[in-house]
Enzyme design. Structure first.
Site, PDB file in Angstrom:
ATOM      1  NE  ARG A 140      -7.823  -9.695   4.056  1.00 27.13           N
ATOM      2  CZ  ARG A 140      -7.170 -10.650   3.384  1.00 27.13           C
ATOM      3  NH1 ARG A 140      -7.419 -10.855   2.096  1.00 27.13           N
ATOM      4  NH2 ARG A 140      -6.290 -11.419   4.006  1.00 27.13           N
TER       5      ARG A 140
ATOM      6  N   GLY B  45      -7.396 -13.017  -1.017  1.00 26.74           N
ATOM      7  CA  GLY B  45      -6.873 -12.290  -2.169  1.00 26.74           C
ATOM      8  C   GLY B  45      -7.292 -10.840  -2.222  1.00 26.74           C
TER       9      GLY B  45
ATOM     10  N   GLY C 171       0.846 -13.602  -1.372  1.00 22.40           N
ATOM     11  CA  GLY C 171       1.054 -12.891  -2.627  1.00 22.40           C
ATOM     12  C   GLY C 171      -0.095 -12.975  -3.604  1.00 22.40           C
TER      13      GLY C 171
ATOM     14  CG  HIS D 178      -4.032 -13.638   7.654  1.00 23.90           C
ATOM     15  ND1 HIS D 178      -2.747 -13.783   7.166  1.00 23.90           N
ATOM     16  CD2 HIS D 178      -4.792 -13.258   6.582  1.00 23.90           C
ATOM     17  CE1 HIS D 178      -2.722 -13.521   5.870  1.00 23.90           C
ATOM     18  NE2 HIS D 178      -3.948 -13.184   5.496  1.00 23.90           N
TER      19      HIS D 178
ATOM     20  CB  ALA E 154      -0.939   0.006   1.201  1.00 20.15           C
TER      21      ALA E 154
ATOM     22  CB  VAL F  29       5.746   7.575  12.179  1.00 22.20           C
ATOM     23  CG1 VAL F  29       4.747   8.703  12.451  1.00 22.20           C
ATOM     24  CG2 VAL F  29       6.471   7.820  10.854  1.00 22.20           C
TER      25      VAL F  29
ATOM     26  NE  ARG G 164      -9.365 -16.197   3.863  1.00 24.02           N
ATOM     27  CZ  ARG G 164      -8.308 -15.509   3.422  1.00 24.02           C
ATOM     28  NH1 ARG G 164      -7.980 -14.358   3.994  1.00 24.02           N
ATOM     29  NH2 ARG G 164      -7.583 -15.970   2.423  1.00 24.02           N
TER      30      ARG G 164
END
Length: 497
Positions: A469, A472, A91, A429, A58, A198, A321
């Site tokens: 979620r 992927g 990935g 996760h 990101a 930070v 999930r």
């Protein structure tokens, strides 16, 4: 450095990366395993158009887009190397892809992608954010490919993805993403600084103007003329925050890097940022507490089955999930097993095969030439496990699984030796909760108004995935909203000039 306790699983993953994959990364990149020098003159304060916090997918995507829009950009990474959780992720990238999917006879659409993402998220997510994700995921995939990221020609149904749209990177795990994105960023003049933690944000007249950074040289101020983008990742390695927001999961291991502490997210909250969905934390099969190895036999839904300690299936492997998590945790032992055959093992790829061999040598995976022999090694009655596999194979052949698993042309029978099994506990996760944003990736305050000069993308945000979620969608989210943040931080500034 992170003050929170790292789990046994983190140590295992770090040893694995150091022992094998980092060596591969060194061959793939000139950047010393994604570490960078810090040739700073600390007598000065540093000023950029855009500051990006976090050097995962990101953050690097945001940096590339901001640089392409003409901004001077610095990326600040707390860890000694870039990549974050992206680097050690599977990935896989989910997106509608008419070319690959059509070749495999798979029908798909953005509407279906939206429906599945929203529905399997418990219809809890912000629909505007979900729509932005699915409408720009394919564009993000094509953008990555133009930059040099390569994917295999086939897509598959990743664990928890619920459709055949997950893209497989050619380079293992997240190395391709980080190599591609960091190379693109550096070629555009982006500065990438590691070991820059930070700690706070600077605010003037209601606008975020920069950050306070802690390094081995002390605390320093970085100024941002256009804005700050937070892409600092999850809080899944911060046991204190997990206990605060999801206490029932606080005893689980985590597969996140030890830098996934959520400290930047909490610093943003202190200046008025709103947090949402913090109680929703996604888990994947992983290393049970007290064990050392994680073996990802579960990646490909078409190849494996779950087993309880009697050798019986207890849930369909393509369930949501969160349901899979709760079913495994509810077992008396708190963990299950995954089972695949020789075909599934070959299909799993070299890194998963290596995980399995290491676990086998460590006594935490098992291999046998027959199902009955495997059952004995697992302490199960052979006739029970043999019946389980027989019934599963009958369901695959008849396209009618007794537990309701969706049978596709890709679904494999479990029949070719050698047969493999491994522990499948649940490990933290992905934290679905985080900073609330709008579709421009602007961070919102408690009144749902944008905080001027502050943007966010990736796992540090909330509201995109709801309670669950899809597999992927994490990398798709990172790329889509990372790009959006990089574009908007410059566009919004120009519109005011």
């Amino acid at each position: 450095m992170n003050k929170y306790n790292s789990s046994v699983l983190i140590q295992s993953r770090r040893k694995f990366i150091r022992g094998s994959a980092i060596g591969l990364a060194a061959c793939l990149t000139p950047f010393s395993c994604f570490g960078f020098p810090n040739p700073f003159d600390w007598s000065k304060k540093f000023r950029f158009d855009v500051i990006v916090i976090g050097a995962g997918a990101a953050g690097l995507a945001a940096a590339v887009e901001a640089a392409d829009a003409g901004a001077s950009v610095v990326v600040l990474e707390a860890a000694p190397k870039i990549g974050g959780n992206t680097l050690i992720s599977g990935g896989f990238y989910s997106a509608v892809d008419s070319k690959r999917q059509t070749q495999q006879g798979v029908e798909d659409s953005e509407d279906l992608f939206f429906e599945q993402t929203f529905t399997f998220g418990g219809e809890h997510a912000d629909q505007t954010l979900v729509r932005h994700l699915v409408e720009h995921a394919t564009e993000g995939l094509e953008w990555l490919e133009k930059l040099g990221q390569h994917f295999k020609p086939e897509v598959f149904e990743l664990y928890g993805a619920h459709w055949t749209r997950s893209h497989i990177p050619v380079l293992p795990l997240g190395y391709g993403y980080i190599r591609t994105l960091s190379g693109a960023a550096l070629s555009r003049g982006v500065q990438i600084k590691v070991e820059h933690l930070v700690k706070d944000f600077t605010v003037k007249n209601g606008t975020v103007t920069g950050v306070i950074v802690e390094t081995e040289g002390g605390r320093h101020e970085f100024k941002a003329d256009k804005g700050v983008i937070i892409a600092s990742g999850s809080f899944a390695a911060n046991n204190e925050l997990v206990k605060q927001f999801a206490p029932r999961l606080s005893d689980l291991t985590t597969n996140n890097t030890p830098y996934s502490t959520g400290e930047v997210m909490m610093a943003a909250q202190k200046i008025g940022a709103q947090l949402v969905d913090m109680e929703y934390i996604q888990c994947l099969p992983g290393c049970p507490k007290g064990k050392k190895y994680r073996v990802r036999f579960h990646n490909d839904v078409s190849s494996f089955i779950f087993l309880d300690h009697d050798g019986k299936r207890f849930i369909r492997e393509d369930a949501p999930r969160d349901e899979l998590r709760d079913s495994v945790i509810a077992l008396p032992q708190g963990y299950a097993y995954t089972l695949i055959d020789g075909v599934g093992f070959k299909k799993a790829g070299i890194l998963v095969q290596k995980e399995a061999v290491l676990a086998l040598e460590g006594g935490e995976a098992w291999r046998a030439d027959t199902v009955g022999e495997l059952a004995k090694k697992l302490g199960m009655q052979p006739e029970i496990l043999e019946k389980t596999v027989e019934e599963y194979n009958e369901g695959v052949i008849s396209c009618n699984d007794r537990l309701g698993k969706k049978i596709t042309p890709q679904t494999l029978e479990i029949k070719k030796p050698p047969f493999w099994a491994a522990y499948a506990g649940m490990t933290l996760h992905y934290t679905e909760g985080g900073l609330k944003i709008n579709k421009k990736a602007q961070v919102l305050d408690k009144e749902n108004k944008p905080i001027k000069g502050l943007y966010a993308a990736g796992t540090v945000t909330g509201g995109i995935h709801g309670k669950n979620r899809l597999g992927g969608n994490g990398l798709a989210d990172a790329i889509v909203f990372g790009r959006t943040a990089g574009q908007q931080v410059v566009l919004n500034t120009k519109s005011k000039e």
